[in-house]
Design an enzyme around this catalytic site. Structure first.
Site, PDB file in Angstrom:
ATOM      1  CG  HIS A   1      -1.960   1.056   1.192  1.00  0.00           C
ATOM      2  ND1 HIS A   1      -1.714   2.319   1.669  1.00  0.00           N
ATOM      3  CD2 HIS A   1      -3.233   1.073   0.707  1.00  0.00           C
ATOM      4  CE1 HIS A   1      -2.804   3.065   1.493  1.00  0.00           C
ATOM      5  NE2 HIS A   1      -3.733   2.332   0.914  1.00  0.00           N
TER       6      HIS A   1
ATOM      7  CD  GLU B   1      -5.032   1.794  -3.071  1.00  0.00           C
ATOM      8  OE1 GLU B   1      -5.814   2.501  -2.420  1.00  0.00           O
ATOM      9  OE2 GLU B   1      -4.275   0.962  -2.576  1.00  0.00           O
TER      10      GLU B   1
HETATM   11  C1  PEP Z   1      -6.578   3.939   0.564  1.00  0.00           C
HETATM   12  O1  PEP Z   1      -5.854   4.409   1.424  1.00  0.00           O
HETATM   13  O2  PEP Z   1      -6.402   2.757   0.205  1.00  0.00           O
HETATM   14  C2  PEP Z   1      -7.608   4.790  -0.046  1.00  0.00           C
HETATM   15  C3  PEP Z   1      -8.107   4.412  -1.190  1.00  0.00           C
HETATM   16  O3  PEP Z   1      -7.962   5.903   0.659  1.00  0.00           O
HETATM   17  P1  PEP Z   1      -9.142   6.956   0.310  1.00  0.00           P
HETATM   18  O4  PEP Z   1     -10.338   6.195  -0.174  1.00  0.00           O
HETATM   19  O5  PEP Z   1      -9.388   7.639   1.592  1.00  0.00           O
HETATM   20  O6  PEP Z   1      -8.604   7.868  -0.758  1.00  0.00           O
END
Ligand code: PEP
Length: 253
Positions: A95, A167
Site C-alpha cells: 500500500h 491507487e
Molecule cells: C486507501 O488508502 O487505500 C484509499 C483508497 O484511501 P481513500 O479512499 O481515503 O482515498
C-alpha cells in the site's frame, strides 16, 4: 466474468468493539456473495473477532500487511502463517502508505507477495506509480514498472491468484474527486501490462481494483468502466451507511 470486489481499508481506525459492532450492523445487508464480493481490512488485532462475527455472511476479512518471513525474530511483524491459520482471506501488500511512511520498496513487496502465495493467503497488490514509457518489440507501450518489479518471479499459475489495486498517489487520501477516466486508463494499462508479460487469457481474468477518493457518489461511474473490477475505499468506508451504499452499489439509483 470477473466478480466485482468492494474492499474497505480501515487503516489505523476502530478498536475491536467498534469493528465487531460494524460487522454486526452490516452482515445481513450485504449483496449476494455470488454476485459481489465484499471485504474489510481492519487493524490486525480485530481480524480474529471480525472473522468470528462475520460467520457465514460471506464478508471477507483482509490483513493490511504481513512480513515476508513466516516466523522468527521479527519483533512487531505479522506472520502470514498466523494470518492463514486465523482464516484471513486476503492480505494487502505494498500500500502507498507502507511505501511512503515505512520505506517498503519493490523488492520487499515482491518477497511478501511470494510468501503470501506460498502460504495460500491471496495478495491484493497495491500499485501507486504513474505509467512509464517503454519500447517493447519496437513499439511504445505504457507500463507500470513498479508492478512488474513486484511481480518478478511470479509464475503463470501464481499470477492467476492475485488481485491488483491501482491507487494513484494523486487520489489516495486527498478527498478530491476521483477522475473516472484516469482511473479506467490506469486499470486498462495494468491489464495490458499483464497481457504483455503473461497472457491475454490471464489478463482477462485477473481482477483490478481502483482506489483513491471512492465514495457512494462516484462508485457507480467507476464500476461501470470495463477494466475496473472493484474498488479499494479508505475514508468513505468507515461509516456504516456509506459502506452499505457502496457494497450494494448495484441496487442504488
Ligand atoms: C486507501 O488508502 O487505500 C484509499 C483508497 O484511501 P481513500 O479512499 O481515503 O482515498
Amino acid at each position: 466474468m470477473r466478480k466485482p470486489f468492494i474492499v474497505a481499508n480501515w487503516k489505523m481506525h476502530k478498536n475491536v468493539a467498534e469493528s465487531v459492532d460494524f460487522v454486526n450492523q452490516i452482515k445481513d445487508k450485504l449483496p449476494d456473495p455470488d454476485k459481489v464480493e465484499v471485504g474489510i481490512s481492519p487493524q490486525a488485532f480485530a481480524l480474529h473477532s471480525m472473522k468470528q462475527a462475520a460467520g457465514d455472511s460471506g464478508l471477507r476479512i483482509i490483513a493490511q500487511n504481513a512480513a515476508a518471513e513466516f516466523s522468527g525474530p521479527f519483533t512487531g511483524e505479522l506472520s502470514l502463517r498466523g494470518l492463514r491459520d486465523l482464516g484471513t482471506d486476503y492480505v494487502m501488500l505494498g500500500h502507498i502508505e507502507r511505501r511512503r511512511m515505512f520505506g517498503e520498496n519493490n523488492a520487499a513487496v515482491n518477497k511478501k507477495v511470494e510468501s503470501a502465495l506460498q502460504m495460500g493467503v491471496t495478495p491484493i497488490i497495491c500499485t501507486d506509480e504513474t505509467m512509464v514509457q517503454k519500447v517493447v518489440n519496437g513499439e511504445i507501450h505504457y507500463v507500470f514498472q513498479q508492478l512488474m518489479d513486484v511481480l518478478h518471479g511470479i509464475s503463470l499459475d501464481q499470477i492467476k491468484k492475485v488481485v491488483i489495486s491501482y491507487e494513484p498517489s494523486w487520489a489516495v487520501g486527498v478527498g478530491q474527486h476521483a477522475n473516472v477516466a484516469l482511473a479506467e486508463e490506469g486499470c486498462r494499462t495494468i491489464r495490458r501490462t499483464i497481457a504483455d508479460n503473461y497472457t491475454y487469457e490471464i489478463a482477462d481474468k485477473i481482477r483490478i481494483l481502483y482506489g483513491g477518493s471512492v465514495n457512494p457518489d462516484n462508485i457507480k461511474a467507476l464500476m461501470a468502466k470495463p477494466d475496473i473490477d472493484g474498488v479499494l475505499v479508505g475514508r468513505a468506508s468507515l461509516d456504516v451507511d456509506n459502506f452499505l451504499k457502496m457494497a450494494n452499489y448495484l441496487d442504488e439509483d
